[in-house]
Design a protein around this motif. Sequence first.
Motif, PDB file in Angstrom:
ATOM      1  N   GLU A 292       6.301  -8.960  -2.454  1.00 48.87           N
ATOM      2  CA  GLU A 292       7.100  -9.653  -1.443  1.00 48.87           C
ATOM      3  C   GLU A 292       6.275 -10.798  -0.857  1.00 48.87           C
ATOM      4  O   GLU A 292       5.033 -10.775  -0.912  1.00 48.87           O
ATOM      5  CB  GLU A 292       7.515  -8.677  -0.339  1.00 48.87           C
ATOM      6  CG  GLU A 292       8.426  -7.555  -0.795  1.00 48.87           C
ATOM      7  CD  GLU A 292       9.834  -8.037  -1.110  1.00 48.87           C
ATOM      8  OE1 GLU A 292      10.098  -9.250  -0.932  1.00 48.87           O
ATOM      9  OE2 GLU A 292      10.653  -7.214  -1.555  1.00 48.87           O
ATOM     10  N   PRO A 293       6.939 -11.824  -0.294  1.00 54.28           N
ATOM     11  CA  PRO A 293       6.189 -12.942   0.295  1.00 54.28           C
ATOM     12  C   PRO A 293       5.198 -12.507   1.371  1.00 54.28           C
ATOM     13  O   PRO A 293       4.188 -13.177   1.609  1.00 54.28           O
ATOM     14  CB  PRO A 293       7.299 -13.822   0.891  1.00 54.28           C
ATOM     15  CG  PRO A 293       8.510 -13.507   0.056  1.00 54.28           C
ATOM     16  CD  PRO A 293       8.394 -12.052  -0.286  1.00 54.28           C
ATOM     17  N   SER A 294       5.461 -11.374   2.002  1.00 50.69           N
ATOM     18  CA  SER A 294       4.575 -10.898   3.074  1.00 50.69           C
ATOM     19  C   SER A 294       3.283 -10.275   2.555  1.00 50.69           C
ATOM     20  O   SER A 294       2.354 -10.049   3.331  1.00 50.69           O
ATOM     21  CB  SER A 294       5.314  -9.855   3.922  1.00 50.69           C
ATOM     22  OG  SER A 294       5.764  -8.777   3.098  1.00 50.69           O
TER      23      SER A 294
ATOM     24  N   LYS B  24       0.388 -10.880   1.313  1.00 54.87           N
ATOM     25  CA  LYS B  24      -0.714 -11.803   1.052  1.00 54.87           C
ATOM     26  C   LYS B  24      -1.988 -11.041   0.718  1.00 54.87           C
ATOM     27  O   LYS B  24      -2.276  -9.999   1.284  1.00 54.87           O
ATOM     28  CB  LYS B  24      -0.939 -12.688   2.283  1.00 54.87           C
ATOM     29  CG  LYS B  24       0.234 -13.615   2.589  1.00 54.87           C
ATOM     30  CD  LYS B  24      -0.052 -14.478   3.801  1.00 54.87           C
ATOM     31  CE  LYS B  24       1.124 -15.414   4.077  1.00 54.87           C
ATOM     32  NZ  LYS B  24       0.879 -16.281   5.266  1.00 54.87           N
TER      33      LYS B  24
ATOM     34  N   SER C  81       6.265 -13.083  -5.628  1.00 53.68           N
ATOM     35  CA  SER C  81       6.776 -14.075  -4.681  1.00 53.68           C
ATOM     36  C   SER C  81       5.630 -14.550  -3.800  1.00 53.68           C
ATOM     37  O   SER C  81       4.754 -13.769  -3.422  1.00 53.68           O
ATOM     38  CB  SER C  81       7.887 -13.458  -3.820  1.00 53.68           C
ATOM     39  OG  SER C  81       8.947 -12.995  -4.625  1.00 53.68           O
ATOM     40  N   GLY C  82       5.648 -15.820  -3.450  1.00 54.48           N
ATOM     41  CA  GLY C  82       4.549 -16.368  -2.662  1.00 54.48           C
ATOM     42  C   GLY C  82       3.422 -16.852  -3.564  1.00 54.48           C
ATOM     43  O   GLY C  82       3.524 -16.870  -4.789  1.00 54.48           O
TER      44      GLY C  82
END
Length: 464
Positions: free
Chosen positions: A358-360, A362, A390-391
């Motif tokens: 997910e983009p979160s 990191k 993603s990201g």
Amino acid sequence: MESTTNTEKPNVEFYQADNFPKGLTRKVVESISHIKNEPSWLREFRLKAFEVYEQKPMPAWGFIPQFQINIDDYVHYVGSNQKKKKSWDEVDPEILRSFEKLGIPEHERKYLAGIETMNDSETIYANVKKELTDLGIIFCDIDTAIREYPELVREYLGTVVTIGDNKFSALNSAVFSGGSFAYIPKGVKTPMPLQAYFKVTAASSGQYERTLLIADEGAHLEYSEGCTSVQDKGTNFHTAVVELVAKKNSKIFYTTIQNWKKNMYNWTVKRGLCEEAAHITWTDCNIGANTIKYPGIILQGDHSTGDVLSLAFAGNGQVQDTGARIIHVGKNTRSNILAKGVALDGGINSYRGLVKFEPSSKGSYSHIKCDGLMMDNRSQSHAYPYNDVSGEEGTLNYEATVSKIDDDQLFYLQSRGMSEDDAKLLIINGFCEGVTKHLDVEYSVEMTKLIRMILEDGKVISET
């Protein structure tokens, strides 16, 4: 005030425990709930799941259409007419003999370390060692948990694997019977693996155990289960749901060896949720049956980690479609997937996996390795990876191999005095070692024996 037990309505007829018909209807669902004298909230949970099951079509991806399964061909509840036992001396000798043939590890008999055994739809043996109780550990079958710890069950049931997740999660939610429940208090470690054993004996029946394991903050939970079927006529259908909840800084290690007959269809939904700095390991060994199963982990909390170690053998007439699903949500999360598959005697072995960032998520990382070993020119090995990053800050490594036994390796081992069969066994055990080394000693020995039996059945080596 909500009623705590199931109240029988006037003029409503329920099926008897040992006289359920084939097929799945509302009456079947209500009869199961009535037999178990369940609270009204759970009866409503089942009926809602039945509505979802009816609405959802049979999945059409992968190998599912090839099996051409009609779920209405099966009986979905089989009462065993057996009361729970507290010691092996109380168990029916015929059942004991069947367990001995099935190879339940000796340490389960010696220590009675929280073992729980399920025959068809009901638990027939359960023992919780006093050491567990003294630590505040709750370990029992799911039906007992519903009666004695309803607040815990209601809080977590269906939160990791929801009713509407897929048709099979809805099916299990409607008709589940038996299965394990465990709650490990904050900071407590299980002093030995909690153990369960499930067996299917009735022809043309479905088995739907439900397992819910919760490790509270800082707790450490080890759980091992074995599954088998002994029915040679017709086919059996198995859809279990397993939910793991790993709270902050906790660890869960879940091991299963499923040694089904080849006439079993095994479509199981297993998923765990990791909170901050928590860890889950699935060690999943699949033998027999046509299997569709992908243990999953949601790495929700920051710094959470997860491993899926999968081993599958596909013999004649079998498809083993196994793998893993891991969703990275939190920051600095880590995951590892190791999938080993052996195809022999015309079997089909497949790795099917999903890893999503997910983009979160990191700073997160995942490593995936799937290896297929084919023992002849008629067998098949496939890999169907789906990787979604993603990201811009996630890192994913994926590698896959497909091979046959190396003739040079065989020649070398035989030149050192080994027979061809022993050389093949050594190579295959070495191939599987990345997964089997994580098993308990007794289960590792059992797995070695099972590998020999599989190779003998697939005519890779001669029978002893």
